[in-house]
Design a protein around this motif. Structure first.
Motif, PDB file in Angstrom:
ATOM      1  N   GLN A 106       1.133  -0.608  -0.273  1.00 50.39           N
ATOM      2  CA  GLN A 106      -0.015  -0.175  -0.088  1.00 50.39           C
ATOM      3  C   GLN A 106       0.461   0.926  -0.081  1.00 50.39           C
ATOM      4  OE1 GLN A 106      -2.529  -0.272   3.638  1.00 50.39           O
ATOM      5  NE2 GLN A 106      -3.388  -2.511   2.981  1.00 50.39           N
ATOM      6  N   HIS A 107       1.956   1.019  -0.214  1.00 51.48           N
ATOM      7  CA  HIS A 107       2.850   2.481  -0.571  1.00 51.48           C
ATOM      8  C   HIS A 107       2.801   3.606  -1.600  1.00 51.48           C
ATOM      9  CE1 HIS A 107       6.953   4.545  -0.552  1.00 51.48           C
ATOM     10  NE2 HIS A 107       7.240   3.227   0.008  1.00 51.48           N
ATOM     11  N   ALA A 108       1.756   4.557  -0.467  1.00 55.07           N
ATOM     12  CA  ALA A 108       1.565   6.329  -1.265  1.00 55.07           C
ATOM     13  C   ALA A 108       2.578   7.011  -2.145  1.00 55.07           C
ATOM     14  CB  ALA A 108       1.785   6.920  -0.203  1.00 55.07           C
ATOM     15  N   GLU A 109       3.920   6.173  -2.270  1.00 50.83           N
ATOM     16  CA  GLU A 109       4.836   6.971  -2.914  1.00 50.83           C
ATOM     17  C   GLU A 109       5.449   6.097  -4.440  1.00 50.83           C
ATOM     18  OE1 GLU A 109       7.908   9.527  -1.447  1.00 50.83           O
ATOM     19  OE2 GLU A 109       6.350  10.011   0.613  1.00 50.83           O
TER      20      GLU A 109
ATOM     21  N   ARG B 103      11.290   0.823 -18.736  1.00 50.30           N
ATOM     22  CA  ARG B 103       9.836   1.032 -16.903  1.00 50.30           C
ATOM     23  C   ARG B 103      10.178  -0.282 -15.747  1.00 50.30           C
ATOM     24  NH1 ARG B 103       3.601  -0.812 -18.567  1.00 50.30           N
ATOM     25  NH2 ARG B 103       3.724   0.168 -16.151  1.00 50.30           N
ATOM     26  N   ILE B 104      10.712  -0.993 -15.731  1.00 52.91           N
ATOM     27  CA  ILE B 104      11.331  -2.000 -15.337  1.00 52.91           C
ATOM     28  C   ILE B 104      13.265  -0.912 -14.731  1.00 52.91           C
ATOM     29  CG2 ILE B 104      13.251  -4.195 -15.182  1.00 52.91           C
ATOM     30  CD1 ILE B 104      10.919  -5.246 -16.116  1.00 52.91           C
ATOM     31  N   ALA B 105      13.865   0.106 -15.794  1.00 51.64           N
ATOM     32  CA  ALA B 105      14.942   0.758 -15.073  1.00 51.64           C
ATOM     33  C   ALA B 105      14.279   1.444 -13.591  1.00 51.64           C
ATOM     34  CB  ALA B 105      15.905   0.346 -15.708  1.00 51.64           C
ATOM     35  N   ALA B 106      13.423   2.306 -14.416  1.00 50.15           N
ATOM     36  CA  ALA B 106      12.882   3.124 -13.558  1.00 50.15           C
ATOM     37  C   ALA B 106      12.598   2.571 -12.272  1.00 50.15           C
ATOM     38  CB  ALA B 106      11.960   4.189 -14.413  1.00 50.15           C
ATOM     39  N   ALA B 107      11.557   1.004 -11.922  1.00 51.77           N
ATOM     40  CA  ALA B 107      10.882   1.131 -11.179  1.00 51.77           C
ATOM     41  C   ALA B 107      11.824   0.285  -9.548  1.00 51.77           C
ATOM     42  CB  ALA B 107      10.111  -0.887 -11.561  1.00 51.77           C
ATOM     43  N   LEU B 108      13.637  -0.338 -10.025  1.00 48.45           N
ATOM     44  CA  LEU B 108      14.096  -0.616  -9.982  1.00 48.45           C
ATOM     45  C   LEU B 108      14.730   0.935  -9.466  1.00 48.45           C
ATOM     46  CD1 LEU B 108      16.268  -2.896 -12.207  1.00 48.45           C
ATOM     47  CD2 LEU B 108      14.962  -3.846  -9.376  1.00 48.45           C
TER      48      LEU B 108
ATOM     49  N   GLU C 118      13.057   3.471  -8.102  1.00 48.31           N
ATOM     50  CA  GLU C 118      11.843   3.743  -7.487  1.00 48.31           C
ATOM     51  C   GLU C 118      12.091   3.272  -6.133  1.00 48.31           C
ATOM     52  OE1 GLU C 118       7.921   3.987  -8.168  1.00 48.31           O
ATOM     53  OE2 GLU C 118       8.373   3.523 -10.205  1.00 48.31           O
ATOM     54  N   LEU C 119      12.654   1.234  -6.636  1.00 49.55           N
ATOM     55  CA  LEU C 119      12.611   0.787  -5.134  1.00 49.55           C
ATOM     56  C   LEU C 119      14.260   1.285  -3.990  1.00 49.55           C
ATOM     57  CD1 LEU C 119      11.703  -2.912  -6.512  1.00 49.55           C
ATOM     58  CD2 LEU C 119      10.495  -0.580  -5.040  1.00 49.55           C
ATOM     59  N   GLU C 120      15.630   1.722  -5.342  1.00 48.18           N
ATOM     60  CA  GLU C 120      16.421   1.978  -4.695  1.00 48.18           C
ATOM     61  C   GLU C 120      16.043   3.540  -3.572  1.00 48.18           C
ATOM     62  OE1 GLU C 120      20.478   0.652  -6.383  1.00 48.18           O
ATOM     63  OE2 GLU C 120      19.114   1.689  -8.050  1.00 48.18           O
ATOM     64  N   ALA C 121      15.515   3.588  -4.138  1.00 48.62           N
ATOM     65  CA  ALA C 121      15.824   5.509  -3.912  1.00 48.62           C
ATOM     66  C   ALA C 121      14.593   5.395  -2.772  1.00 48.62           C
ATOM     67  CB  ALA C 121      14.813   6.627  -4.874  1.00 48.62           C
ATOM     68  N   HIS C 122      13.825   4.272  -1.966  1.00 48.43           N
ATOM     69  CA  HIS C 122      12.342   3.956  -1.297  1.00 48.43           C
ATOM     70  C   HIS C 122      13.325   3.286  -0.079  1.00 48.43           C
ATOM     71  CE1 HIS C 122      10.255   6.375  -3.519  1.00 48.43           C
ATOM     72  NE2 HIS C 122       9.105   6.573  -2.361  1.00 48.43           N
TER      73      HIS C 122
END
Length: 253
Positions: free
Chosen positions: A41-44, A80-85, A87-91
């Motif tokens: 349920q992550h909002a970001e 899109r996968i690179a962008a999602a990775l 995101e996961l690093e940033a959070h």
């Protein structure tokens, strides 16, 4: 008699309860992965990042999770996968660091966290201090520890410095001076507070890593001396035969 009237809020609440999600849950004893609501349920995070994190957490230890490997499994594509990775690093759900193997080959080591890093430290039980990092690890760790003197928001724990040292070593091995690495990590920081400085630095180290400098070409060597089969004169050629003066005569004959 006064006619009884149903209020609109009650009717609206009833409709919402009937139109909302319903769950049919079954007990699972094998082949399942526990995912926290902080991720689901992550909002970001985007839905792509949430789904990718769930997939990565379900993989066995040592499974490949490179961009090309993931793009071959799913229809989102490498961008899109690179962008999602990222995101996961940033959070704080993912960390990637480049390490040099004993053979000299540089590989990317990916670590997945089912509990995100907060300020570089997991919110769960304490983690033991890793072993010292080889190959200029001391220089890399000293560089990371000194960042707080240039930017107080980049305060790292001992575990953070051990974890990020291989990524800094990759920069140093490419001939980048420590001062240049330090300027790259501290320049242009966002104005808002850095909740996860370790994850931010891991992302910046991976995204801004300079390419390897191509090796200088070896100087060309002249052909060795040969003895002409016709006139026995010395001349240069890759293999034995006749010199230029004798070769046309042979062709005419």
């Amino acid at each position: 008699m006064t006619e009884q009237q149903l209020s609109a809020p009650s009717r609206a609440r009833s409709e919402r309860s009937r139109s909302g999600i319903g769950h049919v849950d079954q007990q699972q004893s094998e082949r399942f992965t526990v995912v926290g609501n902080h991720l689901a349920q992550h909002a970001e995070l985007s839905l792509t990042a949430i789904g990718l994190a769930t997939h990565i957490q379900s993989l066995p230890e040592g499974a490949p999770v490179g961009i090309k490997v993931l793009a071959a499994k799913f229809p989102e594509g490498e961008i899109r996968i690179a962008a999602a990775l990222r995101e996961l690093e940033a959070h704080g759900y993912l960390a990637r660091a480049r390490e040099r193997m004993p053979s000299g080959r540089i590989v990317t080591r990916t670590t997945s966290y089912n509990v995100p890093l907060v300020g570089g430290v997991m919110e769960a039980e304490p983690v033991p201090t890793p072993e010292p990092v080889p190959e200029r690890g001391d220089t890399a760790q000293e560089l990371l520890a000194s960042l707080r003197a240039h930017e107080p928001r980049l305060l790292l724990s001992v575990r953070d410095t051990h974890h990020l040292a291989p990524a800094v070593s990759a920069w140093l091995e490419r001939g980048i001076a420590p001062d240049a690495v330090r300027r790259t990590l501290t320049a242009g920081l966002p104005a808002e507070p850095l909740r996860r400085p370790a994850a931010f630095l891991a992302h910046r180290l991976a995204e801004l890593l300079p390419p390897l400098v191509p090796a200088a070409p070896e100087p060309s060597r002249p052909d060795p001396f040969q003895t002409c089969d016709g006139c026995e004169r010395a001349y240069r050629a890759p293999r034995p035969g006749r010199c230029r003066d004798c070769a046309p005569l042979t062709a005419v004959a």
